[in-house]
Scaffold this active site. Structure first.
Site, mmCIF file in Angstrom:
data_model
loop_
_atom_site.group_PDB
_atom_site.id
_atom_site.type_symbol
_atom_site.label_atom_id
_atom_site.label_comp_id
_atom_site.label_asym_id
_atom_site.label_seq_id
_atom_site.Cartn_x
_atom_site.Cartn_y
_atom_site.Cartn_z
ATOM 1 N N GLU A 129 0.859 -1.173 0.000
ATOM 2 C CA GLU A 129 0.000 0.000 0.000
ATOM 3 C C GLU A 129 0.900 1.229 0.000
ATOM 4 O O GLU A 129 1.872 1.255 0.742
ATOM 5 C CB GLU A 129 -0.906 0.042 1.233
ATOM 6 C CG GLU A 129 -1.914 1.184 1.148
ATOM 7 C CD GLU A 129 -2.899 1.238 2.319
ATOM 8 O OE1 GLU A 129 -2.750 0.472 3.281
ATOM 9 O OE2 GLU A 129 -3.802 2.071 2.248
ATOM 10 N N GLY A 261 2.823 2.362 10.866
ATOM 11 C CA GLY A 261 2.556 1.577 12.072
ATOM 12 C C GLY A 261 2.382 0.102 11.758
ATOM 13 O O GLY A 261 3.042 -0.748 12.347
ATOM 14 N N ALA A 262 1.482 -0.186 10.825
ATOM 15 C CA ALA A 262 1.212 -1.577 10.487
ATOM 16 C C ALA A 262 0.387 -1.626 9.214
ATOM 17 O O ALA A 262 -0.100 -0.599 8.751
ATOM 18 C CB ALA A 262 0.454 -2.269 11.621
ATOM 19 N N GLU A 264 -2.526 -3.985 6.864
ATOM 20 C CA GLU A 264 -3.598 -4.982 6.954
ATOM 21 C C GLU A 264 -3.612 -6.012 5.833
ATOM 22 O O GLU A 264 -4.679 -6.530 5.493
ATOM 23 C CB GLU A 264 -4.936 -4.245 6.967
ATOM 24 C CG GLU A 264 -5.347 -3.580 5.634
ATOM 25 C CD GLU A 264 -4.994 -2.101 5.493
ATOM 26 O OE1 GLU A 264 -4.088 -1.636 6.223
ATOM 27 O OE2 GLU A 264 -5.610 -1.420 4.663
ATOM 28 N N ASN A 265 -2.485 -6.377 5.239
ATOM 29 C CA ASN A 265 -2.460 -7.359 4.158
ATOM 30 C C ASN A 265 -3.339 -8.560 4.502
ATOM 31 O O ASN A 265 -3.319 -9.043 5.622
ATOM 32 C CB ASN A 265 -1.031 -7.856 3.943
ATOM 33 C CG ASN A 265 -0.035 -6.733 3.930
ATOM 34 O OD1 ASN A 265 -0.126 -5.849 3.102
ATOM 35 N ND2 ASN A 265 0.894 -6.736 4.889
ATOM 36 N N HIS A 297 -7.121 -2.350 14.884
ATOM 37 C CA HIS A 297 -7.297 -1.592 13.645
ATOM 38 C C HIS A 297 -7.008 -2.471 12.425
ATOM 39 O O HIS A 297 -7.824 -2.559 11.507
ATOM 40 C CB HIS A 297 -6.375 -0.367 13.672
ATOM 41 C CG HIS A 297 -6.441 0.479 12.449
ATOM 42 N ND1 HIS A 297 -7.226 1.603 12.374
ATOM 43 C CD2 HIS A 297 -5.823 0.373 11.246
ATOM 44 C CE1 HIS A 297 -7.092 2.147 11.172
ATOM 45 N NE2 HIS A 297 -6.234 1.432 10.473
ATOM 46 N N GLU A 298 -5.867 -3.108 12.428
ATOM 47 C CA GLU A 298 -5.497 -3.917 11.260
ATOM 48 C C GLU A 298 -6.445 -5.100 11.106
ATOM 49 O O GLU A 298 -6.834 -5.448 9.993
ATOM 50 C CB GLU A 298 -4.046 -4.406 11.358
ATOM 51 C CG GLU A 298 -2.996 -3.321 11.568
ATOM 52 C CD GLU A 298 -3.120 -2.123 10.641
ATOM 53 O OE1 GLU A 298 -3.585 -2.300 9.499
ATOM 54 O OE2 GLU A 298 -2.769 -1.004 11.069
ATOM 55 N N HIS A 301 -9.705 -4.053 9.544
ATOM 56 C CA HIS A 301 -9.605 -3.818 8.102
ATOM 57 C C HIS A 301 -10.031 -5.049 7.296
ATOM 58 O O HIS A 301 -10.359 -4.922 6.121
ATOM 59 C CB HIS A 301 -8.159 -3.482 7.717
ATOM 60 C CG HIS A 301 -7.838 -2.015 7.696
ATOM 61 N ND1 HIS A 301 -8.645 -1.076 7.109
ATOM 62 C CD2 HIS A 301 -6.753 -1.334 8.156
ATOM 63 C CE1 HIS A 301 -8.084 0.127 7.219
ATOM 64 N NE2 HIS A 301 -6.939 0.000 7.850
HETATM 65 N N1 PHE Z 1 -3.158 0.915 5.762
HETATM 66 C C1 PHE Z 1 -2.330 1.013 6.925
HETATM 67 C C2 PHE Z 1 -3.269 1.233 8.094
HETATM 68 O O1 PHE Z 1 -3.772 2.251 8.338
HETATM 69 C C3 PHE Z 1 -1.362 2.130 6.914
HETATM 70 C C4 PHE Z 1 -0.290 2.035 5.896
HETATM 71 C C5 PHE Z 1 -0.349 2.804 4.766
HETATM 72 C C6 PHE Z 1 0.778 1.205 6.097
HETATM 73 C C7 PHE Z 1 0.649 2.761 3.821
HETATM 74 C C8 PHE Z 1 1.774 1.161 5.175
HETATM 75 C C9 PHE Z 1 1.724 1.935 4.033
HETATM 76 O O2 PHE Z 1 -3.610 0.367 8.772
HETATM 77 ZN ZN ZN Z 2 -5.810 1.595 8.512
#
Ligand code: PHE
Ligand code: ZN
Length: 857
Positions: A129, A261-262, A264-265, A297-298, A301
């Site tokens: 992402e 931070g992290a 959500e793959n 949070h993750e 997602h």
């Molecule tokens: N999508 C992730 C989140 O909010 C944030 C993120 C964005 C991590 C871009 C890495 C790169 O949980």
């Molecule tokens: Zn997020």
């Protein structure tokens, strides 16, 4: 055929617009990837089945691809010669279903940008992402292209992971299959010498899920808390939203080098190790709370982001605003709802309000960008969550649930827009959300002024809203603002319970009838809308609300307003510390009926940057040194006023039981730490030194050290801390940051500069970079010292980092975003640094966009 296109794409100023959206001209039926891992020359073989979409507006076959060395390409088994540019390739393709095969070579070891496939501490990991998949192979790298992925990993790593379920595993090979269609930004791969902390979870319909947290050797004992948080999150999402997990396995991996931070793959969340690893000895209470929230949070997602994703990156708030809102509901349920709300508002005001009132202001759903990585902002995330909170408040809890259920039912498996999101609310409730939608399209923080009148038993509140111009948006239309109001009688009783007034006009009055005397209003309870409330009122009335309001948020807010006004008066008028404020605090501190966490929050003064923002909002030029001096004087006066009771208060609030990270004991420690801070002003650090000696957990060790450093008495303990923790990266980040955060203004930049020469400082680790540069920018009076050394040091380091890691560089540029608040001399110093960055040869597109927007202020 080989073509070496591994140079970075030219720095372009191309702007992308929401209005230009066109769908991709092909369906992607399936994706098969084979990774042949090697640190500097990994081969990626892709086999992708495309189906042209009849009647498509744009039939071009364009695949994104950056920093890839194309080895070969075939269509239906026949070699082809695509036209390749640094951004991707085009190729003539058949009119019906065809199989695209390509082999590319990439260099994970040389990837310091930490986007795509890279190496961290000897392990392979990915970050895709928003647009990182194009650095792995040629692909339509856009979130509205969803497909099913099968991934073969060939390598000699102990552990080799990808999304979905494992389907076969042997020496040197692992095969993973993800049955759920997903966009490429949710792709992930991890390979390395990892150990796991395993567990299981059974979903409400009886699916048994294998859970793992994968970490480096030595970190095994820091996984238990994260695992509990994961299981709590899974249960909560079933109960609160009816959402179940949908694979047989859920993996989390901790990575040391990570830009955010992290992530959500699907089925394989990748975490910055700072956001998952926890132990009482190495993590503070704040770390524990944050880890719990980020794990949630993750995980959340999986439904809000993965099963239902975004059509394009302009819709980022669709997944992020909603998921932040959901994780804040989770934290409120797990911990204290009022404390969570107050902390969220403190955070919103610290990060989102300055953004929204400065040159980087943008709508929750932006309409243009150059580099999407620059839009992972407090506005998209936190204001995006506030907008959903307002929506819920307006429609009510029952209709909120109905609408969200409809969202899952109607859009599962789709890539959606904010229009889709609002439409389910319109369909479920019959409301017209046309005006409400302005919260997504108009940038800027509305100001709400209030006037009141009372006559013949009728009390009238008249509100006026206005929003200052923001970049590209000179004129604003009135928004729908839910204003939660309650009324208190003169004796402190609540005479009208909370009611949500729905403001839709630029100016609007609301009446309350049948009142015997003029009430005291409690306005914007629970912070029911992200606005700046301006109301002329007295400190006596604030003290009254602080003592009597039944709404915990507004109770805190009254205390916060008292503190703010006291500080503003000290800065602007050289006033003495306000006696009402000091008396109110003294009472609260001793009030055992109040939640200790809440008392700790009331004792936490508004930040210096917050005072600067308030002064700016009121048309004054903030002087950072004066703001610092006022904060010092006020704290010193409070400490002296409480002198007799501080030692006893400290003793009474000291937590002596074995450490547990739960909210109640964390709240007790937070209050105790506030008291220690006051006490240290009187005893020169004696108590802090004793606490440092006896602390058996990081929360208490850290607060002791912080206080000692602030008192300039921490030399010995700082060295001891270093000796004890030098092998623990995450604790070392604290050590770096604390020295800068606690430095007096004139020593801040010097301290930070010295630390950049420390052997453990490195540009290659974003956590370490942020520890030092973030602490520099966060020390308000130090960073803004009139000599400009802070500005220069930050700029030097941004320039140094940009060639390695544009994303982290660009984010850190936000340290300069509020530069127009300050006096001409400081503005000139900052402008010179921004120009120096801007004119650096080969500056990244990321940083260039940020610096240009900031300079355009
Ligand atoms: N999508 C992730 C989140 O909010 C944030 C993120 C964005 C991590 C871009 C890495 C790169 O949980
Ligand atoms: Zn997020």
């Amino acid at each position: 055929m080989t073509a070496d296109l591994t140079q970075t794409p030219q720095q372009t100023a191309e702007t992308f617009y929401l209005k230009d959206y066109t769908p991709f001209g092909f369906e992607v039926e399936s994706v098969e990837l084979t990774f042949k891992l090697a640190p500097s020359a990994t081969r990626v073989v892709s086999k992708i089945c495309f189906i042209p979409k009849p009647g498509t507006p744009d039939p071009r076959f364009f695949l994104h691809g950056e920093m890839l060395k194309l080895i070969s390409a075939r269509i239906d088994g026949v070699d082809v010669a695509p036209t390749v540019t640094p951004e991707g390739l085009t190729c003539d393709v058949p009119q019906q279903r065809f199989v695209w095969e390509a082999e590319v070579e990439i260099d994970p070891a040389g990837n310091t940008a930490l986007e795509g496939l890279y190496m961290s501490g000897g392990m392979y990991c990915t970050q895709c992402e928003a647009e990182g998949f194009r650095k792995i192979t040629y692909y339509p790298d856009r979130p509205d292209v969803m497909s099913i992925f099968t991934v073969r990993i060939e390598g000699d790593e102990e552990v080799m992971l990808s999304n979905g379920n494992p389907i076969s595993k042997s020496d040197g090979l692992a095969v993973w299959q993800d049955p759920w269609p997903k966009p490429a930004y949710l792709f992930a791969l991890v390979a390395g010498d990892l150990v796991n902390h395993p567990d299981t979870f059974t979903t409400k319909s009886g699916r048994k899920v294998e859970l793992n947290i994968w970490v480096r050797h030595g970190d095994e004992d820091k996984c238990a808390f994260g695992m509990e948080a994961l299981k709590k999150s899974m249960t909560w999402d079933e109960q609160a939203y009816g959402r179940e997990y949908d694979l047989d396995i859920f993996n989390i991996v901790a990575v040391d080098d990570f830009n955010m931070g992290a992530m959500e793959n699907k089925g394989l969340n990748i975490f910055n190790s700072s956001c998952v690893l926890a132990s009482p000895e190495t993590s503070t209470d704040a770390n524990f709370e944050r880890i719990e929230a980020i794990i949630a949070h993750e995980y959340f997602h999986n439904w809000t982001g993965n099963r239902i994703t975004c059509r394009d990156w302009f819709q980022l708030c669709l997944k992020e605003g909603l998921t932040v809102f959901r994780d804040s509901q989770f934290t409120s349920d797990m911990r204290s709802a009022p404390v969570k709300r107050i902390s969220d508002v403190i955070d919103l005001r610290a990060r989102q309000f300055p953004e929204d009132q400065g040159p980087l202001s943008h709508p929750v759903r932006p309409e243009e960008f150059q580099e999407i990585n620059n839009f992972y902002t407090a506005t998209v995330y936190e204001k995006g969550a506030e907008v959903i909170g307002m929506l819920k408040r307006l429609v009510g809890d029952a209709d909120y649930s109905k609408a969200v259920d409809l969202y899952f039912e109607r859009h599962d498996g789709q890539a959606c827009t904010i229009e889709d999101w609002l439409k389910v609310f319109e369909d479920a409730t019959g409301r017209d959300l046309g005006q409400f939608k302005r919260w997504y399209s108009q940038a800027g923080t509305p100001r709400l002024t209030v006037a009141e009148s009372f006559a013949n038993g009728t009390y009238t509140l008249t509100f006026e809203q206005s929003t200052a111009p923001t970049p590209g948006q000179p004129d604003k239309d009135p928004r729908v603002i839910p204003i939660a109001v309650g009324l208190l009688g003169a004796n402190g009783d609540e005479i009208r319970q909370t009611q949500v007034l729905e403001m839709t006009e630029a100016k609007q009055s609301f009446t309350f009838e049948g009142l015997a005397t003029k009430p005291v209003p409690s306005i914007l309870r629970e912070f029911s809308a992200p606005v700046i409330l301006e109301r002329e009122t007295s400190n006596a009335e604030r003290a009254f609300l602080l003592a009597h309001d039944t709404d915990p948020f507004n109770r805190w807010e009254a205390g916060n307003a008292l503190a703010r006004e006291a500080r503003v008066a000290m800065v602007l008028e050289g006033a003495a510390p306000d006696a009402d404020y000091l008396d109110a605090l003294t009472k609260l501190l001793r009030d055992d009926t109040l939640d200790p966490a809440f008392r700790a929050l009331i004792l936490q003064p508004p930040s210096q940057s917050d005072i600067a923002q308030t002064l700016h909002e009121r048309g004054h030029t903030p002087d950072p040194q004066k703001i610092y001096d006022a904060a010092e004087t006020l704290a010193q006066t409070l400490a002296q006023q409480l002198a007799d009771s501080l030692p006893r208060l400290y003793a009474d609030t000291t937590v002596t039981e074995a450490y547990t990270p739960d909210a109640v004991s964390a709240g007790n420690r937070a209050l105790n730490a506030r008291i220690l801070t006051l006490l240290t002003r009187l005893d020169g650090g004696e108590q802090a030194a004793r606490q440092y000696e006896t602390a058996d957990n990081m929360t208490q060790q850290y607060s002791a050290l912080a206080n000692l450093m602030k008192a300039e008495k921490g030399t010995v303990q700082s060295q001891a801390f270093f000796d004890q923790w030098q092998d623990d990266r995450l604790v070392m980040d604290k050590w770096f940051a604390l020295q800068i955060a606690m430095a007096v203004p004139e020593a801040t930049a010097r301290t930070a500069a010295q630390l950049t020469r420390h052997p453990l400082f490195t540009l290659k680790n974003p956590n370490r970079f942020r520890a030092v540069m973030g602490a520099l920018a966060g020390n308000h009076a130090g960073f803004h010292h009139a000599n400009g050394a802070g500005y220069q040091l930050l700029a030097d380091n941004l320039i140094a980092l940009d060639g390695l890691n544009p994303q982290t560089t660009a984010r850190m540029c936000t340290a300069f975003q509020s530069w127009k608040r300050y006096d001409n001399d400081r503005q000139a110093l900052i402008a010179a640094q921004l120009q120096r960055i801007q004119t650096t040869a080969g500056l990244s597109r990321d940083t260039n966009e940020m610096v240009s927007r900031i300079l355009d202020a």
